[in-house]
Design an enzyme around this catalytic site. Sequence first.
Site, PDB file in Angstrom:
ATOM      1  N   PHE A 149       0.822  -1.226   0.000  1.00  0.00           N
ATOM      2  CA  PHE A 149       0.000   0.000   0.000  1.00  0.00           C
ATOM      3  C   PHE A 149       0.846   1.261   0.000  1.00  0.00           C
ATOM      4  O   PHE A 149       0.363   2.334  -0.377  1.00  0.00           O
ATOM      5  CB  PHE A 149      -0.935   0.010   1.232  1.00  0.00           C
ATOM      6  CG  PHE A 149      -0.254   0.460   2.500  1.00  0.00           C
ATOM      7  CD1 PHE A 149      -0.161   1.813   2.809  1.00  0.00           C
ATOM      8  CD2 PHE A 149       0.319  -0.447   3.385  1.00  0.00           C
ATOM      9  CE1 PHE A 149       0.484   2.254   3.967  1.00  0.00           C
ATOM     10  CE2 PHE A 149       0.970  -0.027   4.526  1.00  0.00           C
ATOM     11  CZ  PHE A 149       1.055   1.322   4.817  1.00  0.00           C
ATOM     12  N   GLU A 176      -4.983  -3.652  -2.007  1.00  0.00           N
ATOM     13  CA  GLU A 176      -6.432  -3.401  -2.006  1.00  0.00           C
ATOM     14  C   GLU A 176      -6.786  -2.154  -1.198  1.00  0.00           C
ATOM     15  O   GLU A 176      -7.913  -1.701  -1.197  1.00  0.00           O
ATOM     16  CB  GLU A 176      -7.187  -4.633  -1.490  1.00  0.00           C
ATOM     17  CG  GLU A 176      -6.876  -5.071  -0.054  1.00  0.00           C
ATOM     18  CD  GLU A 176      -5.645  -5.985   0.068  1.00  0.00           C
ATOM     19  OE1 GLU A 176      -4.628  -5.722  -0.612  1.00  0.00           O
ATOM     20  OE2 GLU A 176      -5.696  -6.922   0.891  1.00  0.00           O
ATOM     21  N   ARG A 177      -5.779  -1.577  -0.488  1.00  0.00           N
ATOM     22  CA  ARG A 177      -6.084  -0.389   0.333  1.00  0.00           C
ATOM     23  C   ARG A 177      -6.062   0.885  -0.491  1.00  0.00           C
ATOM     24  O   ARG A 177      -6.744   1.853  -0.159  1.00  0.00           O
ATOM     25  CB  ARG A 177      -5.078  -0.280   1.479  1.00  0.00           C
ATOM     26  CG  ARG A 177      -5.255  -1.407   2.469  1.00  0.00           C
ATOM     27  CD  ARG A 177      -4.297  -1.259   3.617  1.00  0.00           C
ATOM     28  NE  ARG A 177      -3.818  -2.561   4.022  1.00  0.00           N
ATOM     29  CZ  ARG A 177      -2.706  -2.791   4.701  1.00  0.00           C
ATOM     30  NH1 ARG A 177      -1.958  -1.778   5.077  1.00  0.00           N
ATOM     31  NH2 ARG A 177      -2.351  -3.994   5.030  1.00  0.00           N
ATOM     32  N   CYS A 281       9.507   1.878   3.252  1.00  0.00           N
ATOM     33  CA  CYS A 281      10.413   0.754   3.550  1.00  0.00           C
ATOM     34  C   CYS A 281      11.827   1.259   3.755  1.00  0.00           C
ATOM     35  O   CYS A 281      12.680   0.541   4.267  1.00  0.00           O
ATOM     36  CB  CYS A 281      10.382  -0.254   2.422  1.00  0.00           C
ATOM     37  SG  CYS A 281      10.945   0.462   0.886  1.00  0.00           S
TER      38      CYS A 281
HETATM   39  P1  NAD Z   1       1.656  -6.609   2.975  1.00  0.00           P
HETATM   40  O1  NAD Z   1       2.714  -7.649   3.011  1.00  0.00           O
HETATM   41  O2  NAD Z   1       0.549  -6.686   3.979  1.00  0.00           O
HETATM   42  O3  NAD Z   1       0.920  -6.619   1.534  1.00  0.00           O
HETATM   43  C1  NAD Z   1       1.659  -6.613   0.339  1.00  0.00           C
HETATM   44  C2  NAD Z   1       0.833  -7.320  -0.734  1.00  0.00           C
HETATM   45  O4  NAD Z   1       0.615  -8.684  -0.334  1.00  0.00           O
HETATM   46  C3  NAD Z   1      -0.538  -6.699  -0.953  1.00  0.00           C
HETATM   47  O5  NAD Z   1      -0.809  -6.681  -2.333  1.00  0.00           O
HETATM   48  C4  NAD Z   1      -1.480  -7.643  -0.212  1.00  0.00           C
HETATM   49  O6  NAD Z   1      -2.759  -7.710  -0.803  1.00  0.00           O
HETATM   50  C5  NAD Z   1      -0.775  -8.987  -0.302  1.00  0.00           C
HETATM   51  N1  NAD Z   1      -1.022  -9.838   0.859  1.00  0.00           N
HETATM   52  C6  NAD Z   1      -1.275  -9.425   2.133  1.00  0.00           C
HETATM   53  N2  NAD Z   1      -1.451 -10.495   2.940  1.00  0.00           N
HETATM   54  C7  NAD Z   1      -1.299 -11.593   2.163  1.00  0.00           C
HETATM   55  C8  NAD Z   1      -1.361 -13.002   2.431  1.00  0.00           C
HETATM   56  N3  NAD Z   1      -1.604 -13.479   3.646  1.00  0.00           N
HETATM   57  N4  NAD Z   1      -1.154 -13.853   1.404  1.00  0.00           N
HETATM   58  C9  NAD Z   1      -0.898 -13.387   0.166  1.00  0.00           C
HETATM   59  N5  NAD Z   1      -0.840 -12.065  -0.139  1.00  0.00           N
HETATM   60  C10 NAD Z   1      -1.031 -11.177   0.846  1.00  0.00           C
HETATM   61  O7  NAD Z   1       2.384  -5.193   3.028  1.00  0.00           O
HETATM   62  P2  NAD Z   1       1.736  -3.752   3.158  1.00  0.00           P
HETATM   63  O8  NAD Z   1       1.214  -3.569   4.541  1.00  0.00           O
HETATM   64  O9  NAD Z   1       0.829  -3.472   2.019  1.00  0.00           O
HETATM   65  O10 NAD Z   1       3.027  -2.827   2.943  1.00  0.00           O
HETATM   66  C11 NAD Z   1       3.918  -2.504   3.963  1.00  0.00           C
HETATM   67  C12 NAD Z   1       5.087  -3.463   4.018  1.00  0.00           C
HETATM   68  O11 NAD Z   1       5.780  -3.476   2.760  1.00  0.00           O
HETATM   69  C13 NAD Z   1       6.134  -3.063   5.034  1.00  0.00           C
HETATM   70  O12 NAD Z   1       6.584  -4.223   5.684  1.00  0.00           O
HETATM   71  C14 NAD Z   1       7.242  -2.446   4.198  1.00  0.00           C
HETATM   72  O13 NAD Z   1       8.521  -2.472   4.763  1.00  0.00           O
HETATM   73  C15 NAD Z   1       7.172  -3.294   2.987  1.00  0.00           C
HETATM   74  N6  NAD Z   1       7.789  -2.641   1.841  1.00  0.00           N
HETATM   75  C16 NAD Z   1       9.009  -3.075   1.448  1.00  0.00           C
HETATM   76  C17 NAD Z   1       9.635  -2.464   0.380  1.00  0.00           C
HETATM   77  C18 NAD Z   1      10.990  -2.908  -0.063  1.00  0.00           C
HETATM   78  O14 NAD Z   1      11.440  -2.398  -1.067  1.00  0.00           O
HETATM   79  N7  NAD Z   1      11.647  -3.829   0.590  1.00  0.00           N
HETATM   80  C19 NAD Z   1       9.013  -1.396  -0.279  1.00  0.00           C
HETATM   81  C20 NAD Z   1       7.751  -0.991   0.142  1.00  0.00           C
HETATM   82  C21 NAD Z   1       7.153  -1.621   1.210  1.00  0.00           C
END
Ligand code: NAD
Length: 498
Positions: A149, A176-177, A281
């Site tokens: 998100f 989805e957010r 991140c």
């Molecule tokens: P998230 O892991 O909750 O979601 C990421 C994606 O995975 C979304 O599209 C979501 O729909 C999907 N998802 C969520 N739960 C799932 C499940 N149980 N099974 C399969 N798919 C699932 O992350 P978020 O809250 O959207 O974003 C924040 C996180 O992303 C933080 O941990 C941040 O550090 C990380 N992030 C990392 C980078 C990087 O470059 N390393 C960059 C941006 C964000």
Amino acid sequence: MTTIEHWIGGEFTAGSGGRRGPVFNPATGQQQHEVVLASEADVDAAVSAARIAFQTWSQASLSRRTKVLFNFRELVNANVAALAEMISDEHGKVLSDAAGEVQRGLEVIEFACGIPHLLKGEYSDQASTGVDVFSFREPLGVCAGITPFNFPAMVPMWMYPVAIACGNTFVLKPSERDPSASNFIAGLWREAGLPDGVFNVVHGDKVAVDALLRHPDVAAVSFVGSTPIARYIHQQASATGKRVQALGGAKNHAIILPDADLEFAANHLSAAAFGSAGERCMAISAAVAVGAAADPLMDLVSRKAADVVVGAGRDPRSEMGPVVTAAAKQRIESLIGSGETQGAKLLVDGRGLTVPGYENGFFVGPTVLDHVQPTMDVYTEEIFGPVLSVVRADDVDSAIDLINSNPYGNGTAIFTSSGEAARRFQRGVRVGMIGINVPIPVPMAYYSFGGWKDSLFGDKHIHGPEGVSFYTRAKVVTSRWPHVTTTADASLHFPTSS
Ligand code: NAD
């Protein structure tokens, strides 16, 4: 309230799933849209559209692909403000920050515009007598992107411009957010001349993600999100034989040495910890104050934290917006409470902040916790909010040890005027992206982005040269041509490519 639909094969569709999810405006706390949540059949429809489009797009000449990319670059550039508003309304970040993320995404599109150069192969003339050897790279097929998100425009742009430029087709499953930016982008691709089916968007949750991971026609998966999901994606996609890069969460440390310009360091620390409400991140969430730097630095950072103007993302006076959901606000506030209970010193407390006119918004103010110990929850958890945890260390080596003991390895920075200390740091830390007097060292698009340890699962970093490598595979040709005579039609006009 509008319904945000999938974009499959060049058409909007509500799909067959029937499920819907809410999309909030974090500043007001109100639901503003609903988003369709894909079923397995919806994912299959998107992958089928992409598989069919691959047959022609993979054969499109470099000239044609490049023209579409240049058109797309112009269209995104012309729509930065519209995208920024869309992002701000669903994510919460302030407009200037949202425009900044589009700008960083644009840089990846610009990198991908150079694809003819990037895909040049190797050639060895006369490797053996009468035998030449050369290599070139081909696209993989249907590539999937699953994104978080916190950067609804930039993170998908780390993936699809490069994948599509390489001749692949793409299915994006955004968060989805904040799903609207992805549909807007789909319209820009079409206007740029990209054939239908090359870029598809399916909205959804775990159901959609699992369907992509299982689908036999998905060749590669790029994921960016939290560490537990990144680990899961890497395992599942690997088990089904897909190429996968899965970028995870972070706990980015900045070391501040006593010889640093402390005013400069405090300014940048505050921007890196509280910008985008800490939902980056590459945010600095842990500061390691070394020796005599600690006390004066804490005075400066606390003042700057208290001065940050928190408000609605659309308000031009705001420097920092709300966090993304009510649940995120509650979790962050509860972690701040745990830090206090476990013995950290709460210098600035952002809990209970109310923004006039936005009383139901998901606001948490900048927070500074001093004397944090590595065993405390505020240190071990990725808080993903505007909270700076400060650990004190005796010297640069113990600060480096602390970073290396952390399971994450995304980004890190040092503030110092000592070249010797900076060099020891850059060589000693086990982290993928390093800043020296630069707190958020996000590499330019022509380098690749990626962390180490629990911040990345898989081999290849994202975008840049490693992105091109990820989205293509090599062929090496060994050829011998016995003497032949050929005749070919020739034209007198100046040669152009087609
Ligand atoms: P998230 O892991 O909750 O979601 C990421 C994606 O995975 C979304 O599209 C979501 O729909 C999907 N998802 C969520 N739960 C799932 C499940 N149980 N099974 C399969 N798919 C699932 O992350 P978020 O809250 O959207 O974003 C924040 C996180 O992303 C933080 O941990 C941040 O550090 C990380 N992030 C990392 C980078 C990087 O470059 N390393 C960059 C941006 C964000």
